[in-house]
Design a protein around this motif. Structure first.
Motif, short mmCIF file in Angstrom:
data_model
loop_
_atom_site.label_atom_id
_atom_site.label_comp_id
_atom_site.label_asym_id
_atom_site.label_seq_id
_atom_site.Cartn_x
_atom_site.Cartn_y
_atom_site.Cartn_z
N LEU A 1 -70.86 59.23 20.73
CA LEU A 1 -70.29 58.11 21.47
C LEU A 1 -71.17 57.84 22.69
N LEU A 2 -71.66 56.62 22.80
CA LEU A 2 -72.39 56.17 23.97
C LEU A 2 -71.52 55.20 24.74
N ILE A 3 -71.43 55.38 26.04
CA ILE A 3 -70.53 54.57 26.85
C ILE A 3 -71.31 53.97 28.02
N VAL A 4 -71.17 52.66 28.24
CA VAL A 4 -71.69 52.02 29.45
C VAL A 4 -70.48 51.50 30.21
N SER A 5 -70.13 52.23 31.27
CA SER A 5 -68.89 51.94 31.99
C SER A 5 -68.85 52.74 33.29
N PRO A 6 -68.16 52.24 34.30
CA PRO A 6 -67.97 53.06 35.50
C PRO A 6 -66.88 54.10 35.33
N PHE A 7 -66.16 54.07 34.19
CA PHE A 7 -65.05 54.98 33.93
C PHE A 7 -65.42 56.01 32.87
N THR A 8 -64.87 57.19 32.99
CA THR A 8 -64.95 58.20 31.94
C THR A 8 -63.62 58.23 31.20
N LEU B 1 -72.38 60.42 25.79
CA LEU B 1 -73.14 60.18 27.02
C LEU B 1 -72.52 58.98 27.72
N ILE B 2 -72.42 59.06 29.03
CA ILE B 2 -71.89 57.95 29.80
C ILE B 2 -72.99 57.42 30.72
N TYR B 3 -73.28 56.13 30.58
CA TYR B 3 -74.20 55.44 31.47
C TYR B 3 -73.36 54.54 32.38
N ASP C 1 -71.21 58.12 41.98
CA ASP C 1 -72.51 57.50 41.72
C ASP C 1 -72.39 56.04 41.28
N THR C 2 -71.18 55.57 41.02
CA THR C 2 -70.98 54.18 40.59
C THR C 2 -70.61 53.27 41.75
N ILE C 3 -70.56 53.80 42.96
CA ILE C 3 -70.11 53.03 44.12
C ILE C 3 -71.26 52.21 44.71
N LEU C 4 -71.03 50.91 44.86
CA LEU C 4 -72.00 50.04 45.52
C LEU C 4 -71.87 50.13 47.04
N ASP C 5 -70.63 50.08 47.52
CA ASP C 5 -70.41 50.12 48.96
C ASP C 5 -68.95 50.43 49.27
N PHE C 6 -68.70 50.73 50.54
CA PHE C 6 -67.35 50.85 51.07
C PHE C 6 -67.11 49.67 52.00
N SER C 7 -65.85 49.34 52.25
CA SER C 7 -65.54 48.25 53.17
C SER C 7 -64.23 48.53 53.89
N THR C 8 -64.10 47.96 55.07
CA THR C 8 -62.88 48.13 55.87
C THR C 8 -62.82 47.04 56.93
N ILE C 9 -61.89 47.14 57.83
CA ILE C 9 -61.69 46.15 58.88
C ILE C 9 -62.63 46.44 60.06
N LYS D 1 -82.72 55.19 33.77
CA LYS D 1 -83.78 54.77 34.69
C LYS D 1 -84.16 53.31 34.44
N ARG D 2 -84.21 52.91 33.18
CA ARG D 2 -84.62 51.56 32.84
C ARG D 2 -83.68 50.50 33.40
N PHE D 3 -82.37 50.79 33.36
CA PHE D 3 -81.39 49.78 33.76
C PHE D 3 -80.67 50.13 35.07
N ASN D 4 -81.20 51.11 35.79
CA ASN D 4 -80.61 51.51 37.07
C ASN D 4 -79.17 51.98 36.92
N TRP D 5 -78.93 52.83 35.93
CA TRP D 5 -77.61 53.41 35.69
C TRP D 5 -77.61 54.88 36.09
N TYR D 6 -76.43 55.41 36.33
CA TYR D 6 -76.23 56.86 36.47
C TYR D 6 -75.86 57.40 35.09
N VAL D 7 -76.39 58.55 34.70
CA VAL D 7 -76.03 59.15 33.42
C VAL D 7 -75.38 60.50 33.69
N ASN D 8 -74.38 60.86 32.89
CA ASN D 8 -73.55 62.03 33.20
C ASN D 8 -74.23 63.37 32.93
#
Length: 598
Positions: free
Chosen positions: A200-207, A216-218, A255-263, A137-144
């Motif tokens: 193990l604490l992880i801050v990453s968009p990947f598991t 825990l993954i943030y 939950d790690t997606i900012l946006d989608f894009s296309t033509i 919540k503090r850093f606007n992350w998703y937690v698993n």
């Protein structure tokens, strides 16, 4: 925060009013008092409002507070924060929902407001450890996971913890600078010997795969997903499930997606319309997409879309990052590619920092923190005291740029940058004033290097402080001019000193001690010869010297005292002026103070 005060004891009325004035929280009272909302009993209030407010602040006995809330407590993730303040306003106790509900933080804020002592019993706070359940919540992350009692127990008991940081943001910078002794920081998963750690604490968009210890993954929202679609591709839900499955196979949560894009041509596709209900969608013209170099260009896509790529090119454009983390992946009626937003990349970074006028204590807090974690500190020779670099971490490279030409400075910074290191370029004063950073920024921009500027206190601000003068005086001087005399560096015709002097503003003249005769002559064309001046040598340094006088004596003031280029010349009636009274404090505005007092 939407909060309410519940006044149990009449003796706590003044405390309740102090909180109300600061935070505008409504005050419910068991007693008929002014500026309160009368209630017959606490239970009637809580029965209706317990989950409508984010916090309740009880003022009175702790026992009454606890018994009042007991039957309403359900879950720490949904219960409001509860505080209890004694009737004398001496202690603010965090009772319920300390971390997740924000009671601990609110207790500190309220205690500071009323001059009380915050009482917090949460173990992680008492031991100076991170609150793992509030980091997301503090850093606007998703937690698993939401239920993390096991991981919190391991962490607060001091078990050895590995911290993996694969991205960079404000949260990871804070963790690097403030990690407890039981935490070791890693930047590559393969470097972690899991058998050596309990958590193990992880801050990453990947598991990562093959984790065999508690973890825990943030995950920050940092991914841009580019997509391509067949015309009127259906069924939509099946297509979206296939895309989500592809992301999951790469260890990526939606939950790690900012946006989608296309033509642009896909704006009306059913799948795009469905995605727009949840995510921002960015659209690009074919001419924009075809300018992007991609790993997997397609002649088929070029035939129909007039660009060799849609999914890969749009992901790259959205992320402003040429490197994809998922190259084009094909489904039956779709393609997908992904890239990390460049702002989150754990890559080299250059911080241009204003060191201030000289005193090491006058650097900004941010500047000091950056110095403490820098891998290379390149400081501006004799213009910046070396004492400023004494906070460098063990193993950091600290070097003066005085003996290096611009090309050598750039080469040195790029060497560290290319290794993913943090470089601090330390300039005197504020970098925007005669800081010579333009050439460096041109190079950084040319090679798309990541950099940021931390401002600093300038010499003119230090001069005002040391002269104990306000450089703007109501109805007399409302402008400060920062400039220099014309020496080897030519001045634009419209910025000649005698033209600037016509305004009779407070003038702060840099880098002009060696041409003081010329400066004085130009100023005397407009300023009276009795205008106050000050010659400020090495402001805030140990060897600081300040000489006051009148404009007619400016040349002698500098020459007789052997003042060099490190001298700021200040000119104007604002120096030592005590006659200009601000209108705010004049007799015409005394009614404001009477009203405030009332």
């Amino acid at each position: 925060m939407k909060a309410a005060v519940i006044l149990i004891s009449e003796a706590g009325y003044e405390t309740a009013q102090s909180i109300h004035k600061e935070y505008k929280f409504p005050v419910y009272s068991l007693h008929k008092e002014q500026k309160t909302i009368y209630i017959n009993n606490i239970d009637e209030l809580l029965k209706v409002e317990f989950h409508h407010f984010e916090a309740f602040i009880f003022i009175g006995a702790m026992g009454i507070c606890v018994r009042s809330i007991a039957s309403y407590i359900e879950d720490k993730h949904t219960d409001p924060a509860i505080l209890c303040i004694d009737c004398n306003g001496q202690s603010v106790i965090s009772v319920l929902s300390g971390h997740i509900g924000g009671a601990n933080e609110l207790a500190k804020q309220v205690a500071a407001t009323i001059g009380a002592t915050p009482v917090i019993t949460t173990q992680s706070d008492k031991l100076g450890l991170w609150a793992l359940d509030t980091l997301a919540k503090r850093f606007n992350w998703y937690v698993n996971k939401q239920q993390m009692n096991k991981e919190i127990s391991l962490f607060t008991s001091g078990k050895s913890t590995a911290l993996l940081l694969s991205i960079r943001d404000k949260g990871t910078e804070w963790m690097e600078a403030n990690h407890p002794a039981n935490v070791k920081v890693f930047y590559h998963y393969e470097d972690i010997q899991q058998n050596d750690y309990s958590l193990l604490l992880i801050v990453s968009p990947f598991t990562p795969r093959n984790i065999h210890i508690p973890y825990l993954i943030y995950a920050p929202k940092c991914l841009h997903i580019g997509i391509g679609l067949a015309h009127q591709a259906e069924p939509v839900e099946e297509i979206l499930k296939e895309m989500e499955s592809t992301l999951n196979e790469h260890g990526i949560s939606k939950d790690t997606i900012l946006d989608f894009s296309t033509i642009n041509e896909k704006k009306d596709e059913p799948a795009v319309k469905r995605l727009q209900q949840t995510y921002p969608i960015l659209f690009y013209a074919a001419k924009e997409l075809k300018e992007v170099n991609v790993p997997n260009p397609s002649s088929t896509v070029k035939k129909y879309m007039n660009t060799y790529s849609v999914s890969e090119a749009s992901a790259i454009l959205s992320a402003d990052n040429k490197k994809l983390i998922i190259n084009k992946t094909k489904g039956k009626k779709w393609t997908l590619a992904a890239s990390i937003d460049y702002k989150f990349l754990r890559q080299g970074h250059i911080e241009i920092i204003g060191a201030g006028p000289g005193d090491p204590d006058l650097i900004s807090v941010r500047g000091r923190k950056m110095l403490e974690k820098a891998d290379l500190i390149l400081y501006a020779g004799s213009l910046v005291p070396r004492e400023l670099t004494e906070c460098a971490k063990l193993g950091a490279t600290v070097k003066s740029s005085a003996s290096l030409d611009l090309e050598e400075q750039i080469d040195l910074m790029k060497k560290f940058y290319d290794k993913g290191k943090l470089v601090v370029r330390l300039h005197t004063g504020d970098p925007c004033l005669y800081g010579a950073i333009q050439e460096q920024m041109n190079f950084f921009d040319k090679y798309h290097m990541n950099y940021h500027i931390t401002p600093g206190i300038s010499a003119f601000q230090a001069a005002a402080a040391e002269l104990r003068s306000q450089f703007t005086i109501p109805r007399k001087v409302q402008t400060i001019i920062l400039t220099r005399g014309e020496g080897r560096t030519l001045m634009p015709e419209k910025e000649k000193l005698h033209l600037l002097a016509r305004s009779q503003s407070t003038m702060c003249i840099y880098l002009s001690a060696d041409i003081v005769e010329k400066v004085q002559a130009e100023l005397l064309q407009e300023y009276p010869e009795t205008t106050p001046v000050a010659a400020c040598y090495r402001l805030t340094w140990k060897e600081q010297r300040i000489y006051r006088g009148q404009l007619k004596d400016l040349n002698h003031l500098l020459r007789d005292n052997n003042l060099t280029l490190d001298t700021l010349i200040v000119v104007g009636d604002a120096i030592d002026n005590r006659q200009g009274l601000s209108e705010l404090y004049s007799s015409h505005f005394t009614h404001l103070f009477r009203k405030a007092k009332e």
